[in-house]
Scaffold this active site. Structure first.
Site, PDB file in Angstrom:
ATOM      1  N   GLN A   2       0.549  -1.235  -0.079  1.00 10.19           N
ATOM      2  CA  GLN A   2       0.141   0.023   0.103  1.00 10.19           C
ATOM      3  C   GLN A   2       0.886   1.387  -0.017  1.00 10.19           C
ATOM      4  O   GLN A   2       1.772   1.569   0.892  1.00 10.19           O
ATOM      5  CB  GLN A   2      -0.952  -0.095   1.170  1.00 10.19           C
ATOM      6  CG  GLN A   2      -1.852   1.261   1.249  1.00 10.19           C
ATOM      7  CD  GLN A   2      -2.769   1.170   2.557  1.00 10.19           C
ATOM      8  OE1 GLN A   2      -2.333   1.409   3.619  1.00 10.19           O
ATOM      9  NE2 GLN A   2      -4.038   1.054   2.309  1.00 10.19           N
ATOM     10  N   SER A  57       4.226  -1.307   3.897  1.00 11.21           N
ATOM     11  CA  SER A  57       4.265  -2.897   4.636  1.00 11.21           C
ATOM     12  C   SER A  57       4.463  -3.836   3.184  1.00 11.21           C
ATOM     13  O   SER A  57       3.720  -3.585   2.047  1.00 11.21           O
ATOM     14  CB  SER A  57       2.938  -3.225   5.304  1.00 11.21           C
ATOM     15  OG  SER A  57       2.694  -2.486   6.330  1.00 11.21           O
ATOM     16  N   GLU A 101     -10.241  -1.817   4.678  1.00 13.52           N
ATOM     17  CA  GLU A 101      -9.216  -1.793   5.885  1.00 13.52           C
ATOM     18  C   GLU A 101      -9.607  -1.860   7.245  1.00 13.52           C
ATOM     19  O   GLU A 101      -9.377  -2.602   8.140  1.00 13.52           O
ATOM     20  CB  GLU A 101      -8.001  -0.839   5.413  1.00 13.52           C
ATOM     21  CG  GLU A 101      -6.925  -1.016   6.249  1.00 13.52           C
ATOM     22  CD  GLU A 101      -5.655   0.047   6.087  1.00 13.52           C
ATOM     23  OE1 GLU A 101      -5.950   1.139   5.259  1.00 13.52           O
ATOM     24  OE2 GLU A 101      -4.698  -0.358   6.244  1.00 13.52           O
TER      25      GLU A 101
END
Length: 385
Positions: free
Chosen positions: A128, A163, A246
Site C-alpha cells: 500500500q 508494508s 481496511e
C-alpha cells in the site's frame, strides 16, 4: 443476519475443520520474522492451498473470482482457521483484504480479470502506497505527483510505512494528478508495478526489530493510464472504499486471534500464580467482555457490508477500528503483567506482539482520525476548524 447456524452452515464448518486437520500438519516450518522472501513463499504457498481447496476469496463476489459465501460462512471460516492455528494472510494482507476488494468494487472488467485471479491464486503480492513522510495523519496532503504524458503517468515522490514493499509485485498508489484542485479532489488511485524503472525500496526497522515496513522512492516512474482505478482526480472517493475495507473487515481475523490469546493468557496466569491477583482477574474478565463485544460488532459490520452495494463496509468500521486498537494494546499490556520479567525478553513472541500492538492506534488511520469520523458522520457533531 441470522446468528443461528443452519444445517448447511454446520456442514460447511465440519468440512472445513476436517480439511484443516488434514493439511496443517503437512505445512513446512514458518520462516523467521525477518526472512521476508521466505515469508512471502510460505504465505503464498498457504494461499495456493486455500485456492485449490475452494477457500480462497470465500466472501468475494463470484464474478470477481470469489466463492460468494454468506457472511456466516465467512465468519465460520475465520473462526475455524484461527482455532486450528492456520497461517494468517501475512504478505498477502493488502492484496486480499483491501486492494483486491477495492478493484472488485471499483475496477473495470479488464482490471478485475488482470489483477484479482493472481491474488486469489497466491501468485502476486500487493503493498500500500498511501502514507507520505510529510503528510502525517492528513492523508489528503500527499505530494507525490503524476503528470500525464500520452498514455502514461510520470510519477515522482516518496511513500513511507509501506508494508511488505520489498517483496511486493504491485502497489496500490495514491498520487496527485491535479495540484491546483482542492486537496481531496486532485488525487488518483493507480496500480504501480514494483519492478518499474525508477522504483526503489529502502527497508525500515521497527521497534520490534522487524523490517516489514519500507520507504519507497519514485523517480519519474511511468505507469500506464490504464492502471488507474476510477476516474482521474476521483481517487479520494476510491480511497474511502479501500479504507472502508481496511477498517471494516481487514482486522476481523485478528479479533479471533486476540480471543484465543486471551485464553492462553488466563491459562498462563493460573500456571504461574498471577491468577491469585483479583485486580488482574477483573482485568482479564473485562477484556473477555470487550473482545466478545468486538466479535458481535464484527458480525454486524460483515453483515452490513454484504448488504451494501459492492460489498463495501460502512461507517461502523471506524467504531470497530477505534475500539479494537485500544483493546489490543491493553491485551498485551496485561500479558506483560502476567509474564513479569519474561515480558522483557525479545525471545518471547508475546513481547514482540506487545511492541507491534503500539502501532495499531496509528495504522489504517489514527485513533484521532477515527474519533473525528465517528463524531462528524455518526453523531452528526459539527466539524472542527
Amino acid at each position: 443476519m441470522d446468528l443461528t447456524y443452519t444445517e448447511e452452515e454446520q456442514d460447511f464448518r465440519a468440512r472445513l475443520r476436517a480439511w484443516l486437520a488434514k493439511v496443517l500438519p503437512e505445512l513446512p516450518a514458518r520462516p523467521s520474522p525477518d526472512d521476508w522472501p521466505g515469508r512471502r513463499a510460505y504465505d503464498l504457498g498457504w494461499q495456493r492451498r486455500l485456492y485449490e481447496a475452494g477457500y480462497a476469496g470465500l466472501h468475494w463476489p463470484v464474478d470477481a473470482g470469489g466463492r460468494g459465501a454468506t457472511p456466516t460462512q465467512h465468519l465460520i471460516f475465520l473462526e475455524e482457521t484461527e482455532r486450528a492455528g492456520a497461517p494468517y494472510v501475512g504478505a498477502n494482507f493488502v492484496g486480499l483484504l483491501h486492494a483486491g476488494p477495492t478493484i472488485a468494487a471499483e475496477g473495470t472488467a479488464q482490471q478485475r480479470a488482470r489483477w484479482l485471479p493472481p491474488v486469489l491464486r497466491g501468485d502476486e503480492v500487493w503493498c500500500q502506497g498511501f502514507s507520505e513522510p510529510d503528510a502525517g495523519s492528513d492523508l489528503a496532503s500527499l505530494r507525490t505527483r503524476a503528470v500525464r504524458d500520452g498514455d502514461d503517468y510520470v510519477i515522482s515522490g516518496s511513500k513511507i510505512w509501506t508494508s511488505h514493499a520489498e517483496v511486493a509485485d504491485w502497489c496500490e498508489l495514491l498520487v496527485r494528478t491535479d495540484p491546483g484542485a482542492p486537496k481531496h479532489r486532485g488525487i488518483s488511485w493507480l496500480a504501480l508495478p514494483m519492478d518499474a524503472p525508477g522504483v526503489s525500496v529502502r527497508p525500515l526497522r521497527t521497534l520490534a526489530g522487524s523490517a516489514e515496513f519500507a520507504q519507497v522512492f519514485l523517480d519519474e516512474v511511468r505507469v500506464p493510464v490504464a492502471n488507474r482505478v476510477g476516474a482521474e482526480n476521483d481517487g479520494w472517493r476510491v480511497t474511502m472504499v479501500t479504507l472502508s475495507f481496511e477498517r471494516g473487515t481487514a482486522f476481523v481475523g485478528e479479533v479471533v486471534a486476540c480471543r484465543r490469546t486471551l485464553g492462553e493468557l488466563a491459562r498462563t496466569a493460573k500456571a504461574n500464580g498471577r491468577w491469585d491477583d483479583p485486580v488482574l482477574r477483573r482485568r482479564l474478565g473485562r477484556l473477555y467482555g470487550e473482545f466478545g463485544a468486538l466479535w458481535r460488532l464484527t458480525q454486524w459490520n460483515v453483515s452490513e457490508a454484504e448488504r451494501s452495494a459492492g460489498g463495501v463496509p460502512g461507517i461502523g468500521g471506524s467504531v470497530f477500528k477505534l475500539a479494537y486498537s485500544h483493546a489490543r494494546q491493553e491485551l498485551y499490556d496485561t500479558a506483560a503483567e502476567v509474564l513479569g520479567a519474561r515480558s522483557l525478553s525479545l525471545e518471547e513472541e508475546w513481547t514482540l506482539d506487545r511492541l507491534s500492538s503500539l502501532s495499531y492506534t496509528i495504522a489504517a488511520g489514527t485513533s484521532q482520525i477515527q474519533r473525528n469520523i465517528v463524531a462528524e458522520r455518526i453523531l452528526g457533531l459539527p466539524k472542527g476548524r
